[in-house]
Write a protein that holds these residues in place. Structure first.
Motif, PDB file in Angstrom:
ATOM      1  N   LEU A  32      41.753  31.735  41.556  1.00 23.97           N
ATOM      2  CA  LEU A  32      40.811  32.408  40.649  1.00 23.97           C
ATOM      3  C   LEU A  32      40.803  33.915  40.879  1.00 23.97           C
ATOM      4  O   LEU A  32      40.747  34.699  39.928  1.00 23.97           O
ATOM      5  N   PHE A  33      40.867  34.330  42.139  1.00 25.40           N
ATOM      6  CA  PHE A  33      40.927  35.762  42.441  1.00 25.40           C
ATOM      7  C   PHE A  33      42.187  36.386  41.845  1.00 25.40           C
ATOM      8  O   PHE A  33      42.121  37.423  41.182  1.00 25.40           O
ATOM      9  N   LEU A  34      43.329  35.747  42.075  1.00 27.46           N
ATOM     10  CA  LEU A  34      44.600  36.302  41.590  1.00 27.46           C
ATOM     11  C   LEU A  34      44.678  36.325  40.063  1.00 27.46           C
ATOM     12  O   LEU A  34      45.261  37.250  39.489  1.00 27.46           O
ATOM     13  N   VAL A  35      44.102  35.324  39.412  1.00 24.05           N
ATOM     14  CA  VAL A  35      44.123  35.284  37.944  1.00 24.05           C
ATOM     15  C   VAL A  35      43.266  36.406  37.367  1.00 24.05           C
ATOM     16  O   VAL A  35      43.607  36.994  36.332  1.00 24.05           O
ATOM     17  N   GLN A  36      42.162  36.726  38.024  1.00 24.02           N
ATOM     18  CA  GLN A  36      41.261  37.762  37.511  1.00 24.02           C
ATOM     19  C   GLN A  36      41.704  39.175  37.881  1.00 24.02           C
ATOM     20  O   GLN A  36      41.304  40.147  37.224  1.00 24.02           O
ATOM     21  N   LEU A  37      42.531  39.320  38.898  1.00 24.99           N
ATOM     22  CA  LEU A  37      42.916  40.640  39.402  1.00 24.99           C
ATOM     23  C   LEU A  37      43.553  41.550  38.339  1.00 24.99           C
ATOM     24  O   LEU A  37      43.213  42.742  38.286  1.00 24.99           O
ATOM     25  N   PRO A  38      44.424  41.044  37.460  1.00 24.90           N
ATOM     26  CA  PRO A  38      44.989  41.941  36.439  1.00 24.90           C
ATOM     27  C   PRO A  38      43.942  42.515  35.470  1.00 24.90           C
ATOM     28  O   PRO A  38      44.189  43.518  34.812  1.00 24.90           O
ATOM     29  N   PHE A  39      42.791  41.894  35.400  1.00 26.42           N
ATOM     30  CA  PHE A  39      41.746  42.335  34.475  1.00 26.42           C
ATOM     31  C   PHE A  39      40.669  43.163  35.182  1.00 26.42           C
ATOM     32  O   PHE A  39      39.550  43.285  34.692  1.00 26.42           O
ATOM     33  N   TYR A  40      41.016  43.730  36.330  1.00 31.39           N
ATOM     34  CA  TYR A  40      40.046  44.488  37.119  1.00 31.39           C
ATOM     35  C   TYR A  40      39.375  45.587  36.295  1.00 31.39           C
ATOM     36  O   TYR A  40      38.163  45.792  36.390  1.00 31.39           O
ATOM     37  N   GLY A  41      40.152  46.284  35.486  1.00 37.60           N
ATOM     38  CA  GLY A  41      39.593  47.359  34.659  1.00 37.60           C
ATOM     39  C   GLY A  41      38.515  46.866  33.718  1.00 37.60           C
ATOM     40  O   GLY A  41      37.450  47.489  33.581  1.00 37.60           O
TER      41      GLY A  41
END
Length: 96
Positions: A32-41
């Protein structure tokens, strides 16, 4: 206070594949962390960065949990082996 007194004893805890369950949950938190990481902005713009950090914290705590349940499982197995060893020695005529 009698109203809150339990009328029966609590059942024995269920034992299952604890290590596999905790490991699976830990993997899910990290995924879940890795999937959300690209959407940090996007998360930062909307004030939801805590979602990422909550997933990372869940994964980190899961690693501690995996270590704990593996140590617990090993201790239970050691105790069962020790109990079986002493029970075999105490039995009359055992091993003759």
């Amino acid at each position: 206070m009698e109203k809150w007194t339990p009328k029966h004893e609590a059942p024995e805890p269920l034992e299952g594949p604890v290590v596999a369950t905790i490991t699976g949950g830990t993997v899910i938190w990290f995924v879940l962390f890795l999937v959300q990481l690209p959407f940090y902005g996007w998360y930062a713009d909307h004030g939801h960065t805590w979602w990422l950090w909550a997933c990372l914290a869940g994964g980190g705590l899961g690693l501690i949990g995996v270590w704990y349940v593996r140590a617990r499982d090993a201790a239970i197995k050691r105790e069962a082996a020790r109990a079986a060893g002493t029970a075999g020695e105490a039995a009359p005529g055992a091993g003759h």
